[in-house]
Design an enzyme around this catalytic site. Structure first.
Site, mmCIF file in Angstrom:
data_model
loop_
_atom_site.group_PDB
_atom_site.id
_atom_site.type_symbol
_atom_site.label_atom_id
_atom_site.label_comp_id
_atom_site.label_asym_id
_atom_site.label_seq_id
_atom_site.Cartn_x
_atom_site.Cartn_y
_atom_site.Cartn_z
ATOM 1 N N SER A 20 1.149 -0.819 0.183
ATOM 2 C CA SER A 20 -0.168 0.286 0.172
ATOM 3 C C SER A 20 0.737 1.155 0.019
ATOM 4 C CB SER A 20 -1.330 0.272 1.383
ATOM 5 O OG SER A 20 -1.798 1.035 1.315
ATOM 6 N N ARG A 62 1.274 5.370 17.359
ATOM 7 C CA ARG A 62 1.239 6.637 17.437
ATOM 8 C C ARG A 62 0.155 7.861 18.081
ATOM 9 N NH1 ARG A 62 1.438 5.883 11.805
ATOM 10 N NH2 ARG A 62 0.841 3.777 11.011
HETATM 11 P P1 NG1 Z 1 -2.616 1.234 12.272
HETATM 12 O O1 NG1 Z 1 -0.908 1.374 11.393
HETATM 13 O O2 NG1 Z 1 -2.635 0.447 13.248
HETATM 14 O O3 NG1 Z 1 -2.872 2.787 12.710
HETATM 15 C C1 NG1 Z 1 -3.062 1.703 9.437
HETATM 16 C C2 NG1 Z 1 -4.068 3.309 9.424
HETATM 17 C C3 NG1 Z 1 -5.207 2.559 9.626
HETATM 18 C C4 NG1 Z 1 -5.726 1.343 8.565
HETATM 19 C C5 NG1 Z 1 -3.797 0.580 8.156
HETATM 20 C C6 NG1 Z 1 -4.536 0.017 7.233
HETATM 21 C C7 NG1 Z 1 -3.707 5.667 10.544
HETATM 22 C C8 NG1 Z 1 -3.523 5.931 11.726
HETATM 23 N N1 NG1 Z 1 -3.959 4.295 10.345
HETATM 24 O O4 NG1 Z 1 -2.969 1.140 10.971
HETATM 25 O O5 NG1 Z 1 -6.256 3.887 9.062
HETATM 26 O O6 NG1 Z 1 -5.647 2.017 7.079
HETATM 27 O O7 NG1 Z 1 -2.945 1.123 8.287
HETATM 28 O O8 NG1 Z 1 -3.491 0.243 5.966
HETATM 29 O O9 NG1 Z 1 -4.230 6.219 9.651
HETATM 30 ZN ZN ZN Z 2 -3.688 0.698 0.193
#
Ligand code: NG1
Ligand code: ZN
Length: 527
Positions: A64, A505
């Site tokens: 991604s 985060r």
């Molecule tokens: P994590 O790394 O768990 O915060 C991130 C995005 C999710 C989702 C996933 C999968 C943020 C804060 N977090 O997850 O929304 O898209 O990646 O791609 O954007």
């Molecule tokens: Zn993606």
């Protein structure tokens, strides 16, 4: 199924010593060079899942929005959905098994999940444009074939396109044709039908600048454009011919840095959008006459779409319920606007589309978006049937509203959040309502907000509750957050361990940038 053959092939895809990975919210994701064994084993697992569900299973090779050097893999379940949680555990177990245990773990999974090993298996495979993706998808194929599974390799696809293919194959063509042409036809026909109703087909609504993150979205959008070009012309930037995937561009970059991508020629007040590397996320933006950048994120996309759908539902006069699903990252202003002005019920789930998707299925019309631009609208089967029936039966204005809803149903990739679908729906709504990008943006004002990543020794010491909005452990953390937050108006903050990166985060928002910055300056060590 021949244990010796599995052992022999598995040894060609050996696991690096000591490597432990987890099937997280986005499958497995890490540096591409560590993933060969995972790919082979996910090929094996896809065969078992296919035998168990007696359906086609998808395997997507992508990381991604991650850097180009990374890669990843996720399995797609029969209805185009994310893998079921119990199988995520099987995936983790199999990926981490020592070489000598691979066959035993396969047999364990088959027993636990009551897999009929005699059943046939079919797996479809897609991949993004990373340099490592082709070789890694070959490893998936090796895993599939050594267990006797059949497969179709679609090659380059966006993630949502693979979800679409899986869904089509398991619904005997009722959902659409499981080819790239089928996908383009289905979405474009619905888009062109929907925009026919637009009174203002002025040039303003005819063109859009798209930053494709140097990813697969560029190839697919370019292929697709002739199908919908009578309604919209797209100008592609970061199309992969020069730059590096996701580097200083793409939806994730634009959202997290709150600035335009490199390589995009933005004129003032022009409507622009960015996809991420596998085209399942989209954010919009523009630069105003004073050169200020304005981000229109997933929350504002959800607001635009749900207000449009609610109007149509009111028009047809059927009591179909609509709900919006967000995560803790949704801007507080969006939640307030949806609840108080639009009077739409809003729900908050844990981060990760599978949680939002699940909640959205509880409604006739479930709109879900993450603030980062990942989302879609789900229509229940009953709602879809009713709307399509009404589109034939009703008279005049009501009939038109039902027909528009029917087009919207066909336009959304109901199997997964899809940047191309979302883009076409948004473009159609703006044209139909005669809204400029500035008017859309002005629906509400985002609270100033920031999101940071913090590296810690063990992110799992933080556990959360209340859809990740409250920290349970370590002791004292939530109290410290509460003490800070109560000093500022309309403020909110939370921390959670990431499911896709080895970081914690931190998110905070407050009524003004001044409040936010002064809270940010208070750099006390975490308890
Ligand atoms: P994590 O790394 O768990 O915060 C991130 C995005 C999710 C989702 C996933 C999968 C943020 C804060 N977090 O997850 O929304 O898209 O990646 O791609 O954007
Ligand atoms: Zn993606």
């Amino acid at each position: 199924m021949d244990p010796e053959a599995v052992r022999k092939h598995s040894a060609l895809h050996a696991k690096p010593d000591g490597l432990v990975l987890q099937y997280g919210t986005a499958g497995f994701r890490t540096k591409a060079e560590r993933l060969d064994h995972v790919m082979f084993r996910m090929g094996l697992l896809a065969v078992l899942r296919s035998k168990q569900t007696k359906s086609t299973i998808g395997v997507m090779v992508t990381a991604s929005h991650n850097p180009e050097e990374d890669n990843g893999v996720k399995l797609v379940d029969p209805l185009g959905e994310m893998l079921a949680p119990s199988w995520e555990e099987h995936a983790t177990c199999l990926a981490n098994a020592e070489e000598r245990d691979v066959w035993r773990v396969l047999m364990d999974i088959s027993e636990k999940a009551a897999v009929n090993l005699q059943q046939e298996a079919f797996v479809v495979i897609g991949r993004d444009t990373r340099p490592s993706s082709e070789r890694l998808s070959q490893s998936v194929i090796d895993g599939v074939t050594v267990l006797g599974g059949q497969f179709h390799d679609y090659g380059l696809l966006t993630t949502p396109q693979l979800h679409y293919m899986v869904y089509c194959r398991n619904s005997s063509g009722r959902y659409g044709e499981a080819t790239i042409d089928g996908y383009y036809q289905k979405l474009s026909t619905a888009f062109v039908e929907l925009t026919k109703q637009a009174f203002c087909g002025g040039n303003e609504y005819r063109s859009l600048k798209v930053d494709c993150a140097n990813g697969v979205g560029a190839l697919k959008l370019r292929e697709m454009e002739p199908y919908f070009s009578q309604g919209l012309s797209v100008q592609l930037f970061n199309d992969g011919t020069k730059g590096k995937l996701n580097h200083l561009c793409g939806a994730d970059f634009v959202k997290s840095h709150q600035r335009p991508p490199q390589g995009m020629e933005m004129k003032s007040n022009e409507r622009c959008c960015s996809f991420d590397g596998d085209a399942d996320r989209i954010v919009y933006y523009y630069s105003d006459a004073d050169g200020h950048f304005h981000l229109i994120d997933g929350d504002k996309i959800a607001t635009l779409i749900s207000s449009f759908l609610k109007e149509l539902l009111v028009e047809i006069g059927e009591s179909l319920n609509i709900g919006v699903v967000q995560t803790a990252y949704a801007n507080g202003s969006s939640t307030r606007y949806l609840e108080e002005v639009m009077k739409v019920p809003v729900y908050c789930t844990k981060t990760g589309v599978k949680h939002l998707h699940h909640k959205a299925q509880e409604f006739d019309v479930g709109v879900y978006f993450e603030a980062n631009g990942h989302g879609t609208v789900l229509f229940s089967k009953a709602a879809e049937m009713k709307i399509k029936q009404l589109a034939k039966e009703l008279e005049d204005k009501k009939r038109k509203a039902a027909q528009m809803l029917a087009n919207v149903i066909d336009l959304f990739n109901q199997a997964a959040g899809d940047a191309i679908s979302d883009m076409l729906v948004i473009e159609a709504i703006l044209a139909l309502k005669g809204l400029t990008v500035q008017e859309w943006d002005a629906l509400y004002t985002d609270l100033p907000n920031r999101q940071l990543k913090v590296k810690v020794a063990d992110r799992q010491v933080i556990s959360t509750t209340d859809a990740e909005r409250q920290a349970v452990t370590p002791p004292g953390l939530q109290e410290a957050i509460n003490d800070l937050v109560k000093k500022y108006k309309l403020s909110r903050a939370f921390v959670r361990p990431s499911g896709t990166e080895d970081v914690v985060r931190v998110y905070a928002e407050a009524d003004s940038q001044v409040s936010w910055d002064s809270a940010g300056k208070c750099r006390q060590p975490c308890p």
